[in-house]
Write an enzyme that holds these catalytic residues in place. Structure first.
Site, PDB file in Angstrom:
ATOM      1  N   LYS A  46      49.075  41.739  40.538  1.00 56.31           N
ATOM      2  CA  LYS A  46      47.756  41.737  39.917  1.00 56.31           C
ATOM      3  C   LYS A  46      46.692  41.138  40.845  1.00 56.31           C
ATOM      4  CE  LYS A  46      49.350  42.932  35.713  1.00 56.31           C
ATOM      5  NZ  LYS A  46      50.806  43.035  35.879  1.00 56.31           N
TER       6      LYS A  46
HETATM    7  C1  LIG Z   1      51.708  43.938  35.335  1.00 54.92           C
HETATM    8  C2  LIG Z   1      53.037  43.990  35.972  1.00 54.92           C
HETATM    9  C3  LIG Z   1      53.788  45.166  36.001  1.00 54.92           C
HETATM   10  C4  LIG Z   1      53.326  46.430  35.293  1.00 54.92           C
HETATM   11  O1  LIG Z   1      52.184  46.998  35.881  1.00 54.92           O
HETATM   12  P1  LIG Z   1      51.295  48.007  35.019  1.00 54.92           P
HETATM   13  O2  LIG Z   1      50.122  48.292  35.876  1.00 54.92           O
HETATM   14  O3  LIG Z   1      50.934  47.275  33.771  1.00 54.92           O
HETATM   15  O4  LIG Z   1      52.134  49.197  34.757  1.00 54.92           O
HETATM   16  C5  LIG Z   1      55.000  45.157  36.658  1.00 54.92           C
HETATM   17  N1  LIG Z   1      55.470  44.041  37.255  1.00 54.92           N
HETATM   18  C6  LIG Z   1      54.769  42.890  37.245  1.00 54.92           C
HETATM   19  C7  LIG Z   1      55.356  41.699  37.894  1.00 54.92           C
HETATM   20  C8  LIG Z   1      53.527  42.823  36.627  1.00 54.92           C
HETATM   21  O5  LIG Z   1      52.850  41.675  36.626  1.00 54.92           O
END
Ligand SMILES: *Cc1c(COP(=O)(O)O)cnc(C)c1O
Length: 485
Positions: free
Chosen positions: A106
């Protein structure tokens, strides 16, 4: 560039307005009316910051000075100037997206979004403060808090499911410093938090609130676009390592929750990047696996708490964008979303399903299969991956076994193993003991893999935000946030 809502009932807005607003007023998500002109071959030749600038400028032309914004967002924030390195592991290539300030993927988008939001605010002459409302399944919350902390004219409020995030994730959020931040647990799961946030957006008239609402979830187009960059970066890395020649197709396996990360891969493909199959990897919450197999999206099932909590989601918001892109008929999309909310499911027609299946493949794995993958990757290749990445790895293996597709495979690694030390320890055959910090030390002792500073430092930080509320009190909580600071 004009942006339209996936549901078709909101007026067109320019790209700066789309970033500022987050969710369209009709409840839909913004998409560009047309894909931008783009030279993918020029883009793969650029360094990573220039790649980001090219992609962001193409999608968000109404936000000026993109080069400066990109440089402010990323310079010195990640533990490598490459931002997102690609590492060969066995037959696959692991794209490491967790080298940022909160050790989750993120960070790539949420380091950038505050810059975009501030610039969009100026571009649109918005004078009210902005309140960023965010529901988190664990990682978005901390990355948003860290990205937006002490940013002038912006406040940030994060809701997380109490008991639904890892110990480390919780500690990261409740210890957040900054004069403009609020963090609140809710008794409910991530879908409750996300639904609550969406409701707050539609519950208030502009003038009722001292601030303008926006979102840092991947519902915001400004969150999605920065994620396109690392698909180009990974492609470039494979070119540099002579794994591929220019034009060869590459497959990507993506641990998926809200469908944002994988949709960014699809947008990269629409820009021309030679992306082969996009593998949608889920954990035991396999709504998307069923959907991509059958064309029926059915959330009428229990949400399982798993070892990969950031993927514990039943309603994947960004799938709506894929449907809108492929079906092109917003009235139909609006109808499906309506049916999903009232009846809990919808079924897409055969033709559309076939289009999706051409580009995507889907698989899922249980916690146990994920743990086996962590153990396998560790014992065979000496590479330690987290529980989310493990599902991407396991699904990539299944895909290759079933299809014999020999195109190079990139597995997206979305978090540091140190965010989930107990699960990772147990996967490699160690008995986790003590609190999350003791477990981090234990994992370090067993593997020698370095603990990210931001995580080991948490131990000294006091818990500043201990509020937990009922899910129907979210509106009241937001109203209680005063305009101070
Ligand atoms: C948010 C997240 C995901 C999923 O990503 P999306 O964009 O919501 O599909 C997968 N792994 C981790 C560690 C995340 O923080």
């Amino acid at each position: 560039m004009q942006y339209l809502s996936t549901r078709g009932f909101s007026p067109q807005v320019d790209s700066a307005q789309a970033v500022l607003t987050g969710l369209a007023p009709d409840g839909g998500l913004y998409l560009p009316a047309q894909m931008p002109e783009f030279s993918w071959t020029d883009c793969v030749k650029a360094d990573v910051l220039n790649m980001a600038e090219m992609i962001l400028s193409a999608f968000l032309p109404d936000i000026p000075n993109m080069q400066t914004l990109v440089s402010k967002a990323y310079t010195g924030k990640f533990d490598t100037p490459e931002l997102t390195p690609t590492v060969p592991v066995g037959d696959f290539h692991v794209l490491e997206l967790f080298r940022g300030p909160t050790s989750a993927f993120k960070d790539v988008a949420l380091s950038m979004l505050p810059q975009l939001m501030t610039a969009a605010k100026t571009a649109k002459g918005e004078t009210k403060d902005i309140l960023i409302l965010t529901a988190t399944s664990g990682d978005t919350g901390k990355a948003a808090l860290e990205g937006f902390r002490d940013v002038d004219g912006i406040r940030v409020c994060v809701f997380y499911p109490h008991g639904g995030v890892s110990q480390v994730q919780r500690r990261q959020m409740v210890s957040q410093e900054g004069s403009n931040v609020a963090v609140c647990g809710i008794y409910g799961n991530f879908d409750d938090a996300q639904t609550g946030v969406k409701e707050i957006f539609t519950a208030f008239e502009e003038k009722q609130l001292p601030f303008r609402l926006s979102s840092a979830n991947s519902m915001n187009i400004g969150r999605l676009v920065p994620q396109i960059t690392y698909y180009f970066k990974a492609y470039r890395d494979l070119l540099d390592k002579k794994v591929i020649s220019l034009g060869d197709e590459v497959n990507f396996s993506v641990p998926t929750g809200n469908f944002g990360d994988i949709l960014a891969g699809y947008l990269a493909k629409l820009l021309g990047l030679p992306v082969g199959r996009l593998l949608c990897a889920s954990n035991a919450n396999n709504v998307l696996t069923d959907f991509i197999l059958t064309g029926c999206y059915d959330r009428r099932r229990p949400l399982h708490k798993t070892a990969s909590p950031s993927m514990d989601i039943l309603v994947s918001s960004n799938l709506e964008r894929l449907l809108a892109l492929l079906c092109g008929d917003s009235a139909t999309v609006a109808q499906w979303m309506q049916q999903l909310s009232t009846q809990g499911y919808y079924q897409i027609p055969r033709q559309l399903l076939e289009k999706i299946q051409k580009q995507f493949w889907a698989g899922c794995c249980t916690d146990e299969e994920g743990a086996d993958a962590i153990a396998r990757v560790w014992s065979r290749y000496g590479y330690l991956c987290d529980t989310h990445t493990a599902s991407g790895w396991a699904v990539a293996e299944d895909y290759v076994n079933q299809t014999r597709d020999r195109r190079p495979m990139v597995v997206l690694s979305t978090a540091s193993p140190y965010k989930f030390p107990a699960a990772v320890l147990s996967a490699i055959g160690e008995q986790a003991a003590g609190d999350e910090f003791a477990q981090m030390e234990q994992l370090h002792g067993a593997t020698g893999v370095k603990i990210p500073k931001n995580l080991s430092n948490l131990r000294q930080k006091p818990e500043l935000h201990q509020t937990v509320i009922e899910k129907d009190a979210m509106c009241t909580f937001v109203l209680s946030l005063k305009k101070e600071n």
